[in-house]
Structure formats: structure tokens, C-alpha cells
Write an enzyme that holds these catalytic residues in place. Structure first.
Site, PDB file in Angstrom:
ATOM      1  N   LYS A 150       0.998  -1.085   0.039  1.00 30.25           N
ATOM      2  CA  LYS A 150       0.059   0.280   0.091  1.00 30.25           C
ATOM      3  C   LYS A 150       0.829   1.103  -0.138  1.00 30.25           C
ATOM      4  O   LYS A 150       2.164   1.049   0.495  1.00 30.25           O
ATOM      5  CB  LYS A 150      -0.783   0.151   1.306  1.00 30.25           C
ATOM      6  CG  LYS A 150      -2.038   0.969   1.058  1.00 30.25           C
ATOM      7  CD  LYS A 150      -3.347   0.223   0.497  1.00 30.25           C
ATOM      8  CE  LYS A 150      -4.329   1.171   0.134  1.00 30.25           C
ATOM      9  NZ  LYS A 150      -5.727   0.275  -0.184  1.00 30.25           N
ATOM     10  N   ASP A 190      -6.988   4.369  -4.449  1.00 28.50           N
ATOM     11  CA  ASP A 190      -7.657   4.179  -3.061  1.00 28.50           C
ATOM     12  C   ASP A 190      -8.322   5.776  -2.898  1.00 28.50           C
ATOM     13  O   ASP A 190      -8.638   6.470  -3.803  1.00 28.50           O
ATOM     14  CB  ASP A 190      -6.572   3.785  -2.028  1.00 28.50           C
ATOM     15  CG  ASP A 190      -7.473   3.374  -0.765  1.00 28.50           C
ATOM     16  OD1 ASP A 190      -7.606   2.172  -0.746  1.00 28.50           O
ATOM     17  OD2 ASP A 190      -7.465   4.203   0.112  1.00 28.50           O
TER      18      ASP A 190
HETATM   19  P1  NDP Z   1     -13.036   8.230  -2.727  1.00 33.60           P
HETATM   20  O1  NDP Z   1     -12.005   8.962  -2.338  1.00 33.60           O
HETATM   21  O2  NDP Z   1     -13.496   7.851  -3.824  1.00 33.60           O
HETATM   22  O3  NDP Z   1     -14.178   8.299  -1.583  1.00 33.60           O
HETATM   23  C1  NDP Z   1     -14.020   8.567  -0.271  1.00 33.60           C
HETATM   24  C2  NDP Z   1     -15.461   8.709   0.326  1.00 33.60           C
HETATM   25  O4  NDP Z   1     -15.211   8.705   1.867  1.00 33.60           O
HETATM   26  C3  NDP Z   1     -15.711  10.223   0.291  1.00 33.60           C
HETATM   27  O5  NDP Z   1     -17.012  10.178   0.161  1.00 33.60           O
HETATM   28  C4  NDP Z   1     -14.981  10.922   1.449  1.00 33.60           C
HETATM   29  O6  NDP Z   1     -15.528  11.961   1.713  1.00 33.60           O
HETATM   30  C5  NDP Z   1     -15.373   9.842   2.552  1.00 33.60           C
HETATM   31  N1  NDP Z   1     -14.180  10.035   3.250  1.00 33.60           N
HETATM   32  C6  NDP Z   1     -12.698   9.692   3.333  1.00 33.60           C
HETATM   33  N2  NDP Z   1     -11.940  10.189   4.339  1.00 33.60           N
HETATM   34  C7  NDP Z   1     -13.014  10.459   5.434  1.00 33.60           C
HETATM   35  C8  NDP Z   1     -12.996  10.610   6.550  1.00 33.60           C
HETATM   36  N3  NDP Z   1     -11.934  11.016   7.348  1.00 33.60           N
HETATM   37  N4  NDP Z   1     -14.192  10.892   7.529  1.00 33.60           N
HETATM   38  C9  NDP Z   1     -15.366  10.928   6.705  1.00 33.60           C
HETATM   39  N5  NDP Z   1     -15.457  10.475   5.368  1.00 33.60           N
HETATM   40  C10 NDP Z   1     -14.230  10.252   4.935  1.00 33.60           C
HETATM   41  O7  NDP Z   1     -12.252   6.661  -2.114  1.00 33.60           O
HETATM   42  P2  NDP Z   1     -12.919   5.307  -2.277  1.00 33.60           P
HETATM   43  O8  NDP Z   1     -14.410   4.934  -2.649  1.00 33.60           O
HETATM   44  O9  NDP Z   1     -11.986   4.570  -3.406  1.00 33.60           O
HETATM   45  O10 NDP Z   1     -12.322   4.548  -1.036  1.00 33.60           O
HETATM   46  C11 NDP Z   1     -13.314   4.214   0.136  1.00 33.60           C
HETATM   47  C12 NDP Z   1     -12.756   3.205   1.053  1.00 33.60           C
HETATM   48  O11 NDP Z   1     -12.869   1.974   0.308  1.00 33.60           O
HETATM   49  C13 NDP Z   1     -11.522   3.415   1.590  1.00 33.60           C
HETATM   50  O12 NDP Z   1     -11.574   2.843   2.996  1.00 33.60           O
HETATM   51  C14 NDP Z   1     -10.704   2.659   0.835  1.00 33.60           C
HETATM   52  O13 NDP Z   1      -9.399   2.072   1.398  1.00 33.60           O
HETATM   53  C15 NDP Z   1     -11.617   1.352   0.483  1.00 33.60           C
HETATM   54  N6  NDP Z   1     -11.356   0.675  -0.603  1.00 33.60           N
HETATM   55  C16 NDP Z   1     -11.242   0.995  -1.877  1.00 33.60           C
HETATM   56  C17 NDP Z   1     -10.897   0.536  -3.113  1.00 33.60           C
HETATM   57  C18 NDP Z   1     -11.081   1.008  -4.388  1.00 33.60           C
HETATM   58  O14 NDP Z   1     -10.977   0.233  -5.307  1.00 33.60           O
HETATM   59  N7  NDP Z   1     -11.045   2.284  -4.630  1.00 33.60           N
HETATM   60  C19 NDP Z   1     -10.793  -1.220  -2.993  1.00 33.60           C
HETATM   61  C20 NDP Z   1     -10.979  -1.588  -1.621  1.00 33.60           C
HETATM   62  C21 NDP Z   1     -11.429  -0.666  -0.619  1.00 33.60           C
HETATM   63  P3  NDP Z   1     -15.096  13.528   1.644  1.00 33.60           P
HETATM   64  O15 NDP Z   1     -14.979  13.831   0.017  1.00 33.60           O
HETATM   65  O16 NDP Z   1     -15.603  14.514   2.274  1.00 33.60           O
HETATM   66  O17 NDP Z   1     -13.480  13.265   2.018  1.00 33.60           O
HETATM   67  O1  2IT Z   2      -7.833  -1.480  -0.855  1.00 35.49           O
HETATM   68  C1  2IT Z   2      -7.722  -2.105  -1.829  1.00 35.49           C
HETATM   69  O2  2IT Z   2      -8.026  -3.187  -2.094  1.00 35.49           O
HETATM   70  C2  2IT Z   2      -7.611  -0.951  -3.008  1.00 35.49           C
HETATM   71  N1  2IT Z   2      -7.642   0.157  -2.915  1.00 35.49           N
HETATM   72  C3  2IT Z   2      -7.474  -1.469  -4.238  1.00 35.49           C
HETATM   73  C4  2IT Z   2      -6.115  -2.102  -4.802  1.00 35.49           C
HETATM   74  C5  2IT Z   2      -5.763  -2.491  -6.058  1.00 35.49           C
HETATM   75  O3  2IT Z   2      -4.635  -2.967  -6.348  1.00 35.49           O
HETATM   76  O4  2IT Z   2      -6.758  -2.718  -6.880  1.00 35.49           O
END
Ligand code: NDP
Ligand code: 2IT
Length: 470
Positions: A150, A190
Site C-alpha cells: 500500500k 484508493d
Molecule cells: P474516494 O476517495 O473515492 O471516496 C472516499 C469517500 O469517503 C468520500 O465520500 C469521502 O468524503 C469519504 N471519506 C474519506 N475520508 C473520510 C474521513 N476521514 N471522514 C469521513 N469521510 C471520509 O475513495 P474510495 O471510494 O476509493 O475508498 C473508500 C474506502 O474503500 C476506503 O477505505 C478505501 O481504502 C476502500 N477501498 C477502496 C478500493 C478501491 O478500489 N477504490 C478497494 C477496496 C477498498 P470526503 O470527500 O468528504 O473526504
Molecule cells: O484497498 C484496496 O483493495 C484497494 N484500494 C485496491 C487495490 C488494487 O490494487 O486494486
């Protein structure tokens, strides 16, 4: 020779560890946990992630003493390599900015280091290490050839122009490129990193290395090496996993009331798939607050605001009319629902939230985000008999589809959306069944946390055992 905390007396005698009960094995992991605390001071999220895994592993060591004797879990808790570097860049007003970049190359037993990059002001070493540690087991659960890693930066992309985002990405890659490669380390997105950022990162990698090495990053645009359905995969996968959990007690998504937190990549596509399966999704949120839309979220409007305009959920309520309202602050879990999908960030669903969900009759909770539920929250849900899908299983569809992207890049092929989604559904079914069966095999039926931790650990441990002490 020091004895492993997992073998009772002598690390030479595998019988010694066999003699220990599961409970005694769990107690035997305490010195390792203390060592993790002492070696990694101040890294609260990393400690939390390690604690949760160690709490699950006792039963494995009673059955597989050779894992204890080879100090597999001690080695897993120590990253193979940790990179921290300066990321200087110039903002639009000509001022020099200095951020910190990270890449934790945690474990490569099963394949190249694989995991996303997070851009958020809260990013620090402990956060990147918790995410990298989780990624090891998640990637193992997918059944694909993926190690765990990561990275990210404390850079805050909010209110930055496109040009600033590009210059930042270029500076980060100028340092990071020397550590990457399709056989070495393969980042993706992420929080704060989506297709736009992956594009700038890929462009700079290509320029510096003079190689069109498609498989070095995943989450690329579909016109230049990206997999169909990768954007949707994490949210879709989370809902497909939840559906498998619901089916174990004879239910499905049809007619369910669903609460989602977050409004980023994972949240938006979790909402989309839940709606496709006949559910009504009544909430989503950002760090300012949450919305409740009793008619069900209008996804076209949400996508327009979030994906196109990069706006806030408060604007959704303003534009949607009377069915929706915006409530500032936390509190999204007070909204009554049948299924809850936390898809924002770590530690966003506390014990009090879990109690509210249980009081309101929730049947299933699955983590689209990484570690969004606190340990106390998990205990409340499990004790109440709520089906609980931990992130390393429920959100593994994203990284699994990244592996499908790497597969397509390696064979210079590209698959249709439908075929890729079918593969994703099959992978999520497999992950669900592996967790379910492993929990049963170790005498904890229905405990997806134990099932995910043990099933992921076993695969990594077998590979590490075979590869010797490295
Ligand atoms: P994005 O940046 O697209 O969206 C993040 C969302 O979470 C936004 O709505 C943001 O709001 C909110 N958020 C982030 N930090 C905070 C905080 N400290 N408090 C409150 N709200 C918060 O990210 P993703 O959708 O890609 O990721 C979301 C989660 O999913 C994370 O935990 C990530 O690690 C996990 N994840 C993502 C994957 C991927 O493929 N993208 C794969 C697996 C897991 P705001 O705009 O106000 O910050
Ligand atoms: O938390 C996760 O699994 C991710 N942000 C996606 C990782 C990836 O390599 O697709």
C-alpha cells in the site's frame, strides 16, 4: 535460538505447539503483539489491524505447528520493505509545496506487491501499514497471484486544480518509479486516487522508463489498458458478497432498505449494484454529513455531482427536492436499515453506531471500506447475530479485478464488461464460500472475520513455508 512465541517451549519441537489448545495459542501470540507495539510506536491503526488478525489465528497453530515453528506470523507482521520519501511540487500560485510519500511493500509470497495509493491529509506511516497489512490477507483470499502492499501521501487533493494534481502525481512517480514494475510492485487507486490520477502517474512512469508497461498500474482508463468494470468492481463486489451472506439465511437484496456511507468510488457503485438487485438505498455521506432520501437515491444525480462536478452530498439534497434532506456531522448509522455498507474510511462505525443498527433491526453489515468498523462495533454486531463481512473479504472485488486487468495486460487482450463482471461475481462467491467454510472448519460457523483471517493467512503461510526463510 530464541523460541517462537507460538511454540510453547522449544521451537525445535513441533509437538510442543501441537499440545497447546487454541486458547493457549491465542495467549501465546501476546508477546508478538507486544513486540509489534514496541517496534511500531504510535501506529494505532496498524496495531488495530494486527490485533484483529492475531485474535483469529490461535486455532490454526494448534493444527499447523510448522507455521509457528517457521515464525510465519512474526515475519508477516514485519514489512519486507518500507519506503518514505519527499514529494516536492509547485502549486498554481508558484509556491513550493512539500508532501510525504509512502510505499509499504509488505509481503510478496504470492505475487508482486499489490495495493492502492491513498491521497488524503490524514495519511501517515501507521495508516499505510494497516492498509498494507490488510491487503496481504485480502489479496490471498482472491486466489490470484498477488502480494500485499500500500502507499500514498498526505497530499490533500481537495480544491486543487487539475494542473496541480498532475504536477503532484508526476513528482511522486519521479521517486516511486524505481521501486515499481509489473513483476515487482503494482499500485492502483484508493481514497483520493481515481482514473485521473492513475493516468498522470502512468504517463510519468512511461516517460521515465521509456516502456509502455501496462501492467505496472491498475485502474487505468479502458481506452489505454484499463479493465472494463474495474471502476465498479469494489462497490459491486461488496454487494455481491453481501448477497451471498444474505442467501445463507434465505434472503436477497430485493426490497431491502440499505444504508451506505461515503460517496466516492466504492459507495457510488455499491449503491448502483444494490439498486440493480432491487434494494432501496436511502443514505450516503461525505466528511461534512449525510443525506437521507426516503424515495431511494437518484444515482444519476449523485454521479453528476460526485463524479462529474466533484461536489458534496449536501448539494444532492438541495437539488433532489423534498424526498431528501442533508444532516451535518456523523450519524448515518442512526438511519434504520436492513443492510449497512460502510464505504468511506477506517473507524467510521463505532460501538454506539452498531448498537443503533442492531436496535433498528439490521440483518447484515459488509465493509466496502477498509476497517470501517471499530473492534467494539464488530463485537456488538456479531454478538447480536448480524451477518458481518469484514473488508478484507467484502471489498476484495476491487483488487481482484485489478488482477484481471494485469492478466489482460499480460496477454494484450481486453474483455467485455459482461464477461469481467461474471468473473468478479464468481470470485466474490468463491471468497464468501472460503470464509464461510473456513469458519465452520475451525468451529466458529458464521464468523466471517475468523474465516477471512484464517483462509487468507493459510494461503500466504503455505507459500512462505515453501519459499524458505526470506
Ligand atoms: P474516494 O476517495 O473515492 O471516496 C472516499 C469517500 O469517503 C468520500 O465520500 C469521502 O468524503 C469519504 N471519506 C474519506 N475520508 C473520510 C474521513 N476521514 N471522514 C469521513 N469521510 C471520509 O475513495 P474510495 O471510494 O476509493 O475508498 C473508500 C474506502 O474503500 C476506503 O477505505 C478505501 O481504502 C476502500 N477501498 C477502496 C478500493 C478501491 O478500489 N477504490 C478497494 C477496496 C477498498 P470526503 O470527500 O468528504 O473526504
Ligand atoms: O484497498 C484496496 O483493495 C484497494 N484500494 C485496491 C487495490 C488494487 O490494487 O486494486
Amino acid at each position: 535460538m530464541a523460541s517462537s512465541p507460538l511454540s510453547s517451549h522449544s521451537s525445535r519441537s513441533s509437538r510442543s505447539s501441537v499440545d497447546l489448545s487454541s486458547e493457549a495459542q491465542t495467549r501465546a501470540l501476546e508477546p508478538l503483539y507486544t513486540q509489534v507495539l514496541n517496534r511500531n510506536p504510535g501506529e494505532a491503526e496498524f496495531h488495530q489491524a494486527v490485533r484483529e488478525v492475531l485474535d483469529s489465528l490461535g486455532p490454526v497453530f494448534t493444527q499447523r505447528p510448522e507455521f509457528a515453528d517457521a515464525k510465519i506470523i512474526e515475519r508477516i507482521c514485519e514489512p519486507e520493505r518500507q519506503l518514505i520519501f519527499r514529494v516536492p511540487w509547485v502549486d498554481d500560485s508558484g509556491e513550493v509545496q512539500v508532501n510525504r510519500g509512502f510505499r509499504i511493500e509488505f509481503n510478496s509470497a504470492l505475487g508482486p506487491f499489490k495495493g492502492g495509493l491513498r491521497f488524503h491529509p490524514s495519511v501517515n506511516l501507521g495508516i499505510v501499514k494497516f492498509l498494507g497489512f490488510e491487503q496481504i490477507f485480502k489479496n490471498a483470499l482472491t486466489g490470484m497471484p498477488l502480494g500485499g502492499g500500500k502507499g500514498g501521501s498526505d497530499f490533500d487533493p481537495k480544491n486543487r486544480s487539475d494542473a496541480e494534481i498532475m504536477r503532484f502525481c508526476q513528482s511522486l512517480m519521479t521517486e516511486l518509479h524505481r521501486h515499481l514494475g509489473e513483476y515487482t510492485d503494482v499500485p492502483a487507486g484508493d481514497i483520493g486516487v481515481g482514473q485521473r490520477e492513475i493516468g498522470y502517474l502512468f504517463g510519468q512512469y512511461k516517460r521515465i522508463t521509456n516502456r509502455y508497461e501496462s501492467g505496472v498500474l491498475t485502474g487505468k482508463g479502458t481506452g489505454w489498458g484499463g479493465a472494463q468494470a474495474r471502476t465498479e468492481a469494489t462497490g459491486y463486489g461488496c454487494v455481491l458478497f453481501t448477497r451471498q451472506m444474505l442467501q445463507t439465511f434465505g434472503e436477497d437484496f430485493e426490497g431491502q432498505r440499505v444504508a451506505v456511507s461515503g460517496s466516492g468510488n466504492v459507495a457510488v457503485y455499491a449503491i448502483e449494484k444494490a439498486q440493480q438487485l432491487g434494494a432501496t438505498v436511502v443514505t450516503c455521506s461525505d466528511s461534512d454529513g449525510f443525506i437521507v432520501d426516503e424515495k431511494g437515491i437518484d444515482l444519476d444525480l449523485l454521479k453528476q455531482i460526485k463524479n462529474v462536478e466533484r461536489g458534496r452530498v449536501a448539494e444532492y439534497a438541495e437539488r433532489r427536492g423534498t424526498s431528501a434532506r442533508f444532516i451535518a456531522g456523523s450519524g448515518v448509522w442512526q438511519v434504520p436499515c436492513d443492510v449497512a455498507l460502510p464505504c468511506a474510511t477506517q473507524n467510521e462505525l463505532y460501538e454506539t453506531d452498531a448498537l443503533a443498527l442492531v436496535r433498528n433491526g439490521v440483518k447484515a453489515v459488509a465493509e466496502g471500506a477498509n476497517m470501517p468498523t471499530t473492534p467494539e462495533g464488530v463485537r456488538v454486531l456479531q454478538k447480536a447475530g448480524v451477518a458481518f463481512g469484514p473488508g478484507k473479504a467484502a471489498n476484495a472485488g476491487g483488487v481482484a479485478t485489478s488482477a484481471l486487468e494485469m492478466q489482460q495486460n499480460a496477454s494484450r487482450d481486453s474483455w467485455s464488461f459482461e464477461y469481467t463482471e461474471e468473473r468478479l461475481a464468481e470470485i466474490m462467491r468463491h471468497i464468501h464460500d472460503a470464509c464461510h467454510e473456513t469458519a465452520e472448519r475451525y468451529g466458529q460457523p458464521g464468523n466471517y472475520v475468523t474465516g477471512a483471517n484464517i483462509a487468507g493467512f493459510e494461503r500466504v503461510a503455505e507459500a512462505m513455508l515453501a519459499q524458505g526463510v526470506i
